[in-house]
Design a protein around this motif. Structure first.
Motif, PDB file in Angstrom:
ATOM      1  N   ILE A 268     -51.844 -56.627 -55.836  1.00  0.00           N
ATOM      2  CA  ILE A 268     -51.928 -58.180 -56.392  1.00  0.00           C
ATOM      3  C   ILE A 268     -50.733 -58.820 -55.654  1.00  0.00           C
ATOM      4  O   ILE A 268     -51.046 -60.242 -55.403  1.00  0.00           O
ATOM      5  CB  ILE A 268     -52.093 -58.128 -57.885  1.00  0.00           C
ATOM      6  N   ALA A 269     -49.657 -58.473 -55.517  1.00  0.00           N
ATOM      7  CA  ALA A 269     -48.521 -59.277 -55.289  1.00  0.00           C
ATOM      8  C   ALA A 269     -48.726 -59.472 -53.566  1.00  0.00           C
ATOM      9  O   ALA A 269     -48.338 -60.549 -53.366  1.00  0.00           O
ATOM     10  CB  ALA A 269     -47.398 -58.466 -55.512  1.00  0.00           C
ATOM     11  N   SER A 270     -49.105 -58.520 -52.913  1.00  0.00           N
ATOM     12  CA  SER A 270     -49.477 -58.660 -51.410  1.00  0.00           C
ATOM     13  C   SER A 270     -50.335 -59.724 -51.396  1.00  0.00           C
ATOM     14  O   SER A 270     -50.113 -60.538 -50.393  1.00  0.00           O
ATOM     15  CB  SER A 270     -49.792 -57.502 -50.910  1.00  0.00           C
ATOM     16  N   LYS A 271     -51.486 -59.942 -52.060  1.00  0.00           N
ATOM     17  CA  LYS A 271     -52.468 -61.020 -51.901  1.00  0.00           C
ATOM     18  C   LYS A 271     -52.007 -62.227 -52.359  1.00  0.00           C
ATOM     19  O   LYS A 271     -52.570 -63.128 -51.777  1.00  0.00           O
ATOM     20  CB  LYS A 271     -53.747 -60.611 -52.726  1.00  0.00           C
ATOM     21  N   TYR A 272     -51.018 -62.174 -53.157  1.00  0.00           N
ATOM     22  CA  TYR A 272     -50.355 -63.480 -53.579  1.00  0.00           C
ATOM     23  C   TYR A 272     -49.278 -64.055 -52.812  1.00  0.00           C
ATOM     24  O   TYR A 272     -49.231 -65.278 -52.446  1.00  0.00           O
ATOM     25  CB  TYR A 272     -49.657 -63.448 -55.126  1.00  0.00           C
ATOM     26  N   GLU A 273     -48.393 -63.134 -52.038  1.00  0.00           N
ATOM     27  CA  GLU A 273     -47.476 -63.761 -51.350  1.00  0.00           C
ATOM     28  C   GLU A 273     -47.506 -63.473 -49.890  1.00  0.00           C
ATOM     29  O   GLU A 273     -47.127 -64.339 -49.154  1.00  0.00           O
ATOM     30  CB  GLU A 273     -46.139 -62.796 -51.715  1.00  0.00           C
ATOM     31  N   GLU A 274     -48.217 -62.486 -49.395  1.00  0.00           N
ATOM     32  CA  GLU A 274     -48.179 -62.304 -48.261  1.00  0.00           C
ATOM     33  C   GLU A 274     -49.313 -63.184 -47.377  1.00  0.00           C
ATOM     34  O   GLU A 274     -50.292 -63.459 -48.023  1.00  0.00           O
ATOM     35  CB  GLU A 274     -48.686 -60.753 -47.701  1.00  0.00           C
ATOM     36  N   ILE A 275     -49.127 -63.461 -46.053  1.00  0.00           N
ATOM     37  CA  ILE A 275     -50.062 -63.874 -45.176  1.00  0.00           C
ATOM     38  C   ILE A 275     -51.012 -62.848 -44.690  1.00  0.00           C
ATOM     39  O   ILE A 275     -52.396 -63.138 -44.812  1.00  0.00           O
ATOM     40  CB  ILE A 275     -49.161 -64.484 -43.952  1.00  0.00           C
ATOM     41  N   TRP A 276     -50.620 -61.635 -44.128  1.00  0.00           N
ATOM     42  CA  TRP A 276     -51.480 -60.654 -43.936  1.00  0.00           C
ATOM     43  C   TRP A 276     -51.296 -59.756 -44.791  1.00  0.00           C
ATOM     44  O   TRP A 276     -50.373 -58.575 -44.700  1.00  0.00           O
ATOM     45  CB  TRP A 276     -51.393 -60.152 -42.558  1.00  0.00           C
ATOM     46  N   ALA A 277     -51.879 -59.464 -46.118  1.00  0.00           N
ATOM     47  CA  ALA A 277     -51.891 -58.557 -47.162  1.00  0.00           C
ATOM     48  C   ALA A 277     -52.478 -57.138 -46.768  1.00  0.00           C
ATOM     49  O   ALA A 277     -53.373 -57.136 -45.892  1.00  0.00           O
ATOM     50  CB  ALA A 277     -52.360 -58.909 -48.325  1.00  0.00           C
ATOM     51  N   PRO A 278     -51.474 -55.905 -47.168  1.00  0.00           N
ATOM     52  CA  PRO A 278     -52.364 -54.793 -46.685  1.00  0.00           C
ATOM     53  C   PRO A 278     -53.547 -54.589 -47.359  1.00  0.00           C
ATOM     54  O   PRO A 278     -53.978 -54.884 -48.290  1.00  0.00           O
ATOM     55  CB  PRO A 278     -51.160 -53.698 -47.358  1.00  0.00           C
ATOM     56  N   GLU A 279     -54.442 -53.816 -46.959  1.00  0.00           N
ATOM     57  CA  GLU A 279     -55.921 -53.582 -47.440  1.00  0.00           C
ATOM     58  C   GLU A 279     -55.630 -52.265 -48.436  1.00  0.00           C
ATOM     59  O   GLU A 279     -54.746 -51.434 -48.484  1.00  0.00           O
ATOM     60  CB  GLU A 279     -56.757 -53.011 -46.208  1.00  0.00           C
ATOM     61  N   VAL A 280     -56.878 -52.042 -49.028  1.00  0.00           N
ATOM     62  CA  VAL A 280     -57.017 -51.097 -50.173  1.00  0.00           C
ATOM     63  C   VAL A 280     -56.845 -49.677 -49.470  1.00  0.00           C
ATOM     64  O   VAL A 280     -56.292 -48.859 -50.007  1.00  0.00           O
ATOM     65  CB  VAL A 280     -58.195 -51.169 -50.778  1.00  0.00           C
ATOM     66  N   ASN A 281     -57.365 -49.704 -48.231  1.00  0.00           N
ATOM     67  CA  ASN A 281     -57.010 -48.033 -47.687  1.00  0.00           C
ATOM     68  C   ASN A 281     -55.782 -47.732 -47.450  1.00  0.00           C
ATOM     69  O   ASN A 281     -55.722 -46.857 -47.473  1.00  0.00           O
ATOM     70  CB  ASN A 281     -58.214 -48.415 -46.288  1.00  0.00           C
ATOM     71  N   ASP A 282     -54.999 -48.894 -47.050  1.00  0.00           N
ATOM     72  CA  ASP A 282     -53.705 -48.652 -46.824  1.00  0.00           C
ATOM     73  C   ASP A 282     -52.908 -48.075 -48.054  1.00  0.00           C
ATOM     74  O   ASP A 282     -52.024 -47.176 -48.091  1.00  0.00           O
ATOM     75  CB  ASP A 282     -52.961 -49.893 -46.341  1.00  0.00           C
ATOM     76  N   PHE A 283     -53.260 -48.541 -49.083  1.00  0.00           N
ATOM     77  CA  PHE A 283     -52.584 -48.131 -50.423  1.00  0.00           C
ATOM     78  C   PHE A 283     -53.227 -46.809 -50.644  1.00  0.00           C
ATOM     79  O   PHE A 283     -52.553 -45.932 -51.525  1.00  0.00           O
ATOM     80  CB  PHE A 283     -52.877 -49.046 -51.634  1.00  0.00           C
ATOM     81  N   ILE A 284     -54.452 -46.211 -50.319  1.00  0.00           N
ATOM     82  CA  ILE A 284     -55.022 -45.075 -50.576  1.00  0.00           C
ATOM     83  C   ILE A 284     -54.267 -44.048 -49.649  1.00  0.00           C
ATOM     84  O   ILE A 284     -54.221 -42.851 -50.247  1.00  0.00           O
ATOM     85  CB  ILE A 284     -56.491 -45.256 -50.280  1.00  0.00           C
TER      86      ILE A 284
END
Length: 447
Positions: A268-284
């Motif tokens: 959530i924080a990446s989607k809010y703050e980042e220009i290129w947020a990590p994808e869900v697969n990266d967190f998996i």
């Protein structure tokens, strides 16, 4: 008779005697010669006869000496005792010799006493002051309450002016930078200070059954490592920890879902703050495939629903940026401040503290470690709103955390700031001795 009338008419036609008569015509002609221009109207004065000759009275301009003469004449007429006044011409100086200076009461219609003041020329007054003849009043000046209050306010104003001189204008260099919003930055931080109390997490560990403060520290240590590996913005890390603590303070969480909450909060924080947020697969992948895509997205929605989609909150990073600017930090000092700020994220005892207090304590701990002099300036006190005494307890926790980081198990932040990329600021000796001295000076011995 008819012949006389005809002759009179002929004379009028030829420009002779006017019909009003001979004597009247002569008078009119004389007046015409004596007429003056319009500018003389109002300046005409009556002529007076002196020794059989007509003498025209001339208006005299009212100069200072002439005005003094007129006033002296008026006083002589009203005074009981006569005063000898010698008046010279306009070219000479006016000398007024007053034999007796008595005040004469003039009765008016209102029966009020009016004091007649003898006005002497400026030259005489200057001579009196030069000769030292002007006597001071024999009355003692009484100190009034108003004068005392004015004196105190003057002293207070001088003290406030001195404090203003000590406070540096940290926004002077950014006046031309529109992104710095110099005109509004003070109002923005006043708003942050007013709302930071209403949106901070509470002490929630007593309400949690399966998790404790040590588990939270392990999760935060891992999140700092993930944040560094993904090379995310600093704002993302601080917002992640805010979402984590706020959710845990409102929702009972089992132990197996603790890491899932941390991963979803960072998403959530990446989607809010980042220009290129990590994808869900990266967190998996980073979580070793412990959680599926559906579980992460479902937890993401639960967190947002609990927080009512309110993600605009003042985190410690918001205040760190401002306080670092007020401290006039160089690169080394800046790295040291953020090192202590990340150590503060791992301390559960600081979760319920105000973000501004944690940020100010990080700056103070960094200055104590590098041994800056003075440890706390008027500029920092003005912009942070905290004094040294107010920061001692929180700073003590940070310094103790720095002292234990080298030998502790959770040393991601210590290793990160031991690298040359961050100036190896974590390798500085902890300021434990200085904190002991400051704490000892704070305590007052009992009688």
């Amino acid at each position: 008779m008819a012949s006389k009338r005809q002759a009179l008419v002929l004379q009028q036609k030829k420009g002779g005697i006017p019909p009003m008569g001979k004597q009247k015509a002569v008078a009119v002609a004389a007046d015409a010669k004596n007429r003056r221009a319009l500018g003389d109207i109002g300046n005409l004065v009556n002529a007076r006869v002196v020794e059989g000759k007509i003498e025209t009275q001339v208006n005299r301009p009212i100069t200072r000496s002439f005005g003094a003469q007129l006033l002296a004449n008026a006083q002589n007429a009203a005074a009981a005792n006569k005063k000898s006044v010698t008046i010279q011409s306009d070219q000479a100086d006016v000398k007024v010799c007053v034999k007796s200076a008595k005040k004469v009461a003039v009765k008016r219609k209102e029966k009020k006493n009016v004091e007649i003041i003898v006005i002497s020329p400026d030259s005489n007054e200057e001579k009196k002051y030069e000769a030292g003849t002007c006597r001071k009043s024999s009355r003692k000046k009484a100190t009034s309450l108003t004068s005392v209050l004015m004196a105190r306010s003057k002293v207070a104003c001088e003290l406030s002016d001195k404090l203003k001189e000590l406070v540096v204008d940290i926004d002077a260099s950014d006046k031309e930078n529109q992104l710095a919003v110099v005109d509004y930055v003070e109002d923005i931080y006043k708003y942050y200070k007013s709302v930071e109390h209403s949106c901070r997490p509470c002490d929630y560990m007593d309400s949690q059954v399966e998790i404790n403060a040590k588990m939270r520290a392990v999760l935060v240590d891992w999140l700092i490592e993930v944040h560094h590996k993904f090379e995310l913005m600093p704002e993302t890390l601080y917002l992640t920890l805010y979402l984590l603590d706020l959710y845990l303070s409102t929702e009972m969480t089992p132990r197996k879902e603790l890491q899932l909450v941390g991963v979803s909060a960072m998403l959530i924080a990446s989607k809010y703050e980042e220009i290129w947020a990590p994808e869900v697969n990266d967190f998996i992948c980073i979580s070793d495939r412990t959680y599926t895509r559906e579980l992460i997205l479902r937890m993401e929605k639960r967190i947002l629903d609990k927080l009512q989609w309110n993600l605009t909150v003042p985190t410690p990073y918001v205040f760190l940026v401002r306080f670092v600017k007020a401290a006039e930090c160089d690169t080394e000092m800046k790295n040291m401040v953020f090192f202590f700020a990340e150590l503060a994220l791992m301390q559960y005892s600081l979760v319920s503290h105000c973000p501004s207090l944690v940020a100010a304590a990080s700056v103070f701990a960094a200055r104590c470690t590098i041994k800056k002099s003075p440890l706390w300036t008027e500029t920092l006190k003005c912009h942070t709103g905290f004094s040294e005494q107010q920061l001692l307890d929180c700073t003590q926790i940070l310094v103790n955390s720095h002292a234990a980081a080298a030998e502790g198990k959770l040393k991601v932040a210590y290793k990160k700031y031991s690298d040359e990329q961050f100036g190896a600021v974590a390798l500085y000796p902890p300021a434990t001795q200085m904190m002991e001295e400051l704490t000892a000076s704070k305590t007052v011995p009992r009688n």
